[in-house]
Motif scaffolding. Structure first.
Motif, mmCIF file in Angstrom:
data_model
loop_
_atom_site.group_PDB
_atom_site.id
_atom_site.type_symbol
_atom_site.label_atom_id
_atom_site.label_comp_id
_atom_site.label_asym_id
_atom_site.label_seq_id
_atom_site.Cartn_x
_atom_site.Cartn_y
_atom_site.Cartn_z
ATOM 1 N N ARG A 49 -10.479 -1.000 0.171
ATOM 2 C CA ARG A 49 -9.547 -0.912 -0.955
ATOM 3 C C ARG A 49 -9.965 -1.986 -1.945
ATOM 4 O O ARG A 49 -9.768 -3.178 -1.704
ATOM 5 C CB ARG A 49 -8.116 -1.157 -0.479
ATOM 6 C CG ARG A 49 -7.074 -0.750 -1.512
ATOM 7 C CD ARG A 49 -5.693 -1.277 -1.159
ATOM 8 N NE ARG A 49 -5.491 -2.608 -1.710
ATOM 9 C CZ ARG A 49 -4.340 -3.281 -1.676
ATOM 10 N NH1 ARG A 49 -3.298 -2.743 -1.086
ATOM 11 N NH2 ARG A 49 -4.226 -4.478 -2.198
ATOM 12 N N GLY A 50 -10.575 -1.568 -3.046
ATOM 13 C CA GLY A 50 -11.154 -2.536 -3.986
ATOM 14 C C GLY A 50 -10.461 -2.543 -5.322
ATOM 15 O O GLY A 50 -10.149 -1.487 -5.879
ATOM 16 N N GLN A 51 -10.200 -3.729 -5.820
ATOM 17 C CA GLN A 51 -9.631 -3.866 -7.162
ATOM 18 C C GLN A 51 -10.776 -4.270 -8.077
ATOM 19 O O GLN A 51 -11.323 -5.365 -7.953
ATOM 20 C CB GLN A 51 -8.529 -4.932 -7.176
ATOM 21 C CG GLN A 51 -7.769 -4.965 -8.494
ATOM 22 C CD GLN A 51 -6.450 -5.711 -8.371
ATOM 23 O OE1 GLN A 51 -6.002 -6.016 -7.270
ATOM 24 N NE2 GLN A 51 -5.822 -6.015 -9.491
ATOM 25 N N GLY A 52 -11.188 -3.358 -8.939
ATOM 26 C CA GLY A 52 -12.324 -3.643 -9.808
ATOM 27 C C GLY A 52 -12.173 -2.971 -11.143
ATOM 28 O O GLY A 52 -11.824 -1.796 -11.224
ATOM 29 N N ALA A 160 -8.384 5.042 -9.344
ATOM 30 C CA ALA A 160 -7.265 5.789 -8.766
ATOM 31 C C ALA A 160 -5.991 5.634 -9.588
ATOM 32 O O ALA A 160 -5.214 6.585 -9.742
ATOM 33 C CB ALA A 160 -7.028 5.322 -7.330
ATOM 34 N N ASP A 161 -5.762 4.458 -10.141
ATOM 35 C CA ASP A 161 -4.545 4.231 -10.939
ATOM 36 C C ASP A 161 -4.500 5.163 -12.147
ATOM 37 O O ASP A 161 -3.471 5.727 -12.479
ATOM 38 C CB ASP A 161 -4.432 2.759 -11.372
ATOM 39 C CG ASP A 161 -5.674 2.250 -12.093
ATOM 40 O OD1 ASP A 161 -6.775 2.822 -11.911
ATOM 41 O OD2 ASP A 161 -5.564 1.249 -12.833
ATOM 42 N N PHE A 192 -3.154 -2.499 -8.529
ATOM 43 C CA PHE A 192 -2.505 -1.987 -7.321
ATOM 44 C C PHE A 192 -1.017 -2.257 -7.440
ATOM 45 O O PHE A 192 -0.520 -3.297 -7.053
ATOM 46 C CB PHE A 192 -3.090 -2.638 -6.058
ATOM 47 C CG PHE A 192 -4.318 -1.954 -5.579
ATOM 48 C CD1 PHE A 192 -4.230 -0.827 -4.772
ATOM 49 C CD2 PHE A 192 -5.568 -2.387 -5.975
ATOM 50 C CE1 PHE A 192 -5.369 -0.163 -4.353
ATOM 51 C CE2 PHE A 192 -6.710 -1.725 -5.572
ATOM 52 C CZ PHE A 192 -6.619 -0.616 -4.746
ATOM 53 N N ASP A 193 -0.315 -1.287 -8.032
ATOM 54 C CA ASP A 193 1.122 -1.461 -8.227
ATOM 55 C C ASP A 193 1.874 -0.528 -7.280
ATOM 56 O O ASP A 193 1.293 0.112 -6.406
ATOM 57 C CB ASP A 193 1.503 -1.207 -9.690
ATOM 58 C CG ASP A 193 1.034 0.163 -10.171
ATOM 59 O OD1 ASP A 193 0.777 1.040 -9.316
ATOM 60 O OD2 ASP A 193 0.924 0.351 -11.395
ATOM 61 N N ALA A 194 3.180 -0.431 -7.469
ATOM 62 C CA ALA A 194 4.018 0.365 -6.566
ATOM 63 C C ALA A 194 3.622 1.835 -6.564
ATOM 64 O O ALA A 194 3.792 2.530 -5.563
ATOM 65 C CB ALA A 194 5.477 0.226 -6.992
ATOM 66 N N ALA A 200 -2.803 4.661 -1.322
ATOM 67 C CA ALA A 200 -3.760 3.830 -0.575
ATOM 68 C C ALA A 200 -3.390 3.800 0.911
ATOM 69 O O ALA A 200 -4.261 3.926 1.778
ATOM 70 C CB ALA A 200 -3.791 2.417 -1.157
ATOM 71 N N ASP A 201 -2.097 3.668 1.203
ATOM 72 C CA ASP A 201 -1.652 3.615 2.604
ATOM 73 C C ASP A 201 -1.943 4.925 3.334
ATOM 74 O O ASP A 201 -2.293 4.937 4.508
ATOM 75 C CB ASP A 201 -0.145 3.312 2.675
ATOM 76 C CG ASP A 201 0.169 1.872 2.271
ATOM 77 O OD1 ASP A 201 -0.782 1.069 2.188
ATOM 78 O OD2 ASP A 201 1.349 1.573 2.025
#
Length: 466
Positions: A49-52, A160-161, A192-194, A200-201
């Motif tokens: 799970r990457g934040q980029g 994804a967002d 990665f917000d609500a 992701a889960d």
């Protein structure tokens, strides 16, 4: 949580020899932070799970991981990469092909909306190893039975967002339901917000969580907040453009209608400007992006969704025609300049009514943002044309055209109007058309040359993109 490893040398990774050799030939020696953090777990088979953000190097990160896992001898779809827009999907597919060029016969296929479905059905009949596509079109192929994910071993979800923002949740659910449960999944998102956590889960099992700082810094981006000082927004924008005179620039607007009108007004005043928004058809979008990427258009006036996936490394300036409606979007906008080690300028125009929101932004960024007077351009400064112009030819990959064929035709001295190679710019060959940038002052000469010089033994029609 995983942060960058101590070693940032690609040579430290357990990559197949052909991939490692190709990286060396491409001059890829040092990993970006997102690559150094995500590649070791991805290569070991873990979910990630990457934040980029755009420009962080995440495409090469997941591209290397999926290519390392690929079994080229099995001619089945083993990897699916989903992207929110056709433009981003095209860029991702191109980067994967570049990374794979020393591997034997890797077939990468793009399946995107906005393109005819017939040729895609034909390509799918011939098979592929890797599919890169947009959710709507991939789901359509699954429903038709033209695409099978039965042999899938890796799934990549890029940006994804933005996919959720664009309403692709139902399509994503349908695609995920059609996949084998035993697969590796890599999910990248700018935030990665609500909204994204449940997705992701659902997708990831014991993932390596990658969070790296943006590759942009205050040192690489010179940020200015300009007060309108009684001028109209358009007048203020013209002053900023004439002062900085960027060779390429994106002006962000909050609505489609405003984007179109502003581009028309700038063009009317003599600037080289075009609009990019969701009301354009796919052909118009593609042509606009080609012209902007090859320096035939200097100013792209865009909405946020339309500009998603725009990947110009050397973008000189970003101008916010007004503050973004979402303050997180402001950060994403200005992060498009000052990339790849270069410098960039980000300017935002604000009225008195926007000062309270500017204060919120200042607090969010932990950075003092004070409005300043508009810059004063030189009194003799005039609107500036783009240095290049784009020719469209009615022949492409289907006619076996390659970039070298275009250069050969335009520089062939036999036909009386030959150009020098240094008068030519970027070339883009699509399925049925080719686009080549030429210096604007050589445009008439290039058209005369193409009226006489054959391309692959046949005459082709050429026109100037306006």
């Amino acid at each position: 949580m995983t942060h960058a490893t101590d070693s940032t040398d690609f040579a430290t990774l357990a990559l197949p020899e052909a991939l490692a050799r190709n990286l060396d030939s491409l001059g890829y020696h040092t990993m970006t932070p997102v690559q150094a953090a995500s590649l070791p777990p991805a290569l070991s088979g873990r979910d990630v799970r990457g934040q980029g953000k755009t420009g962080s190097g995440k495409t090469a990160a997941f591209g290397l991981a999926l290519l390392a896992r690929l079994d080229v001898a099995r001619f089945r779809v083993q990897t699916l990469v989903l992207c929110p827009t056709r433009e981003l999907a095209d860029q991702v597919a191109e980067e994967i092909r570049r990374l794979a060029r020393q591997m034997h016969n890797v077939k990468v296929l793009t399946l995107c909306g906005g393109a005819p479905i017939g040729p895609q059905l034909h390509s799918l009949e011939h098979g592929a190893h890797i599919v890169v596509g947009t959710p709507g079109r991939v789901e359509q192929h699954l429903r038709k039975g033209s695409l099978s994910l039965e042999h899938l071993t890796m799934f990549v979800l890029d940006e994804a967002d933005r996919m959720l923002d664009m309403g692709f949740e139902d399509a994503l659910d349908a695609i995920i339901d059609d996949m084998p449960r035993t697969r590796q999944t890599l999910l990248f998102s700018a935030t990665f917000d609500a909204a994204i956590t449940p997705l992701a889960d659902r997708l990831l099992t014991n993932p390596a969580i990658i969070e790296v700082e943006s590759t942009h810094s205050r040192e690489s981006i010179e940020q200015h907040i300009y007060a309108l000082d009684g001028l109209s927004r358009f007048e203020a924008l013209v002053q900023v453009l004439l002062h900085y005179r960027p060779s390429n620039c994106v002006v962000f607007c909050n609505t489609r209608a405003e984007t179109q009108k502003l581009a028309e007004d700038l063009a009317h005043d003599g600037f080289s400007a075009k609009a990019l928004h969701g009301d354009l058809d796919q052909r118009e979008r593609d042509q606009t992006l080609i012209q902007f990427a090859n320096d035939s258009v200097s100013i792209l006036v865009a909405t946020d969704v339309a500009a998603r996936g725009l990947d110009i490394d050397a973008l000189e300036a970003v101008i916010n025609y007004q503050l973004a409606s979402d303050l997180d979007v402001h950060t994403h906008r200005i992060g498009r300049t000052g990339r790849a080690g270069g410098k960039g300028v980000a300017c935002t125009l604000i009225s008195d009514r926007e000062r309270m929101r500017l204060l919120e932004l200042s607090e969010r960024l932990g950075q003092e943002l004070e409005p300043e007077p508009l810059p004063q351009p030189d009194a003799l400064s005039t609107p500036f044309p783009a240095p290049m112009a784009t020719l469209e030819l009615d022949a492409g990959k289907k006619q076996k055209i390659r970039p070298g064929d275009l250069v050969g035709a335009l520089t062939n001295a036999e036909y009386g109007h030959a150009l020098d190679a240094d008068q030519l710019g970027k070339i883009k060959v699509t399925a049925r058309a080719s686009f080549i940038a030429v210096q604007r002052r050589a445009l008439k000469q290039a058209l005369k040359q193409l009226q006489s010089a054959p391309l692959k033994g046949r005459r082709v029609r050429a026109r100037t993109l306006s």
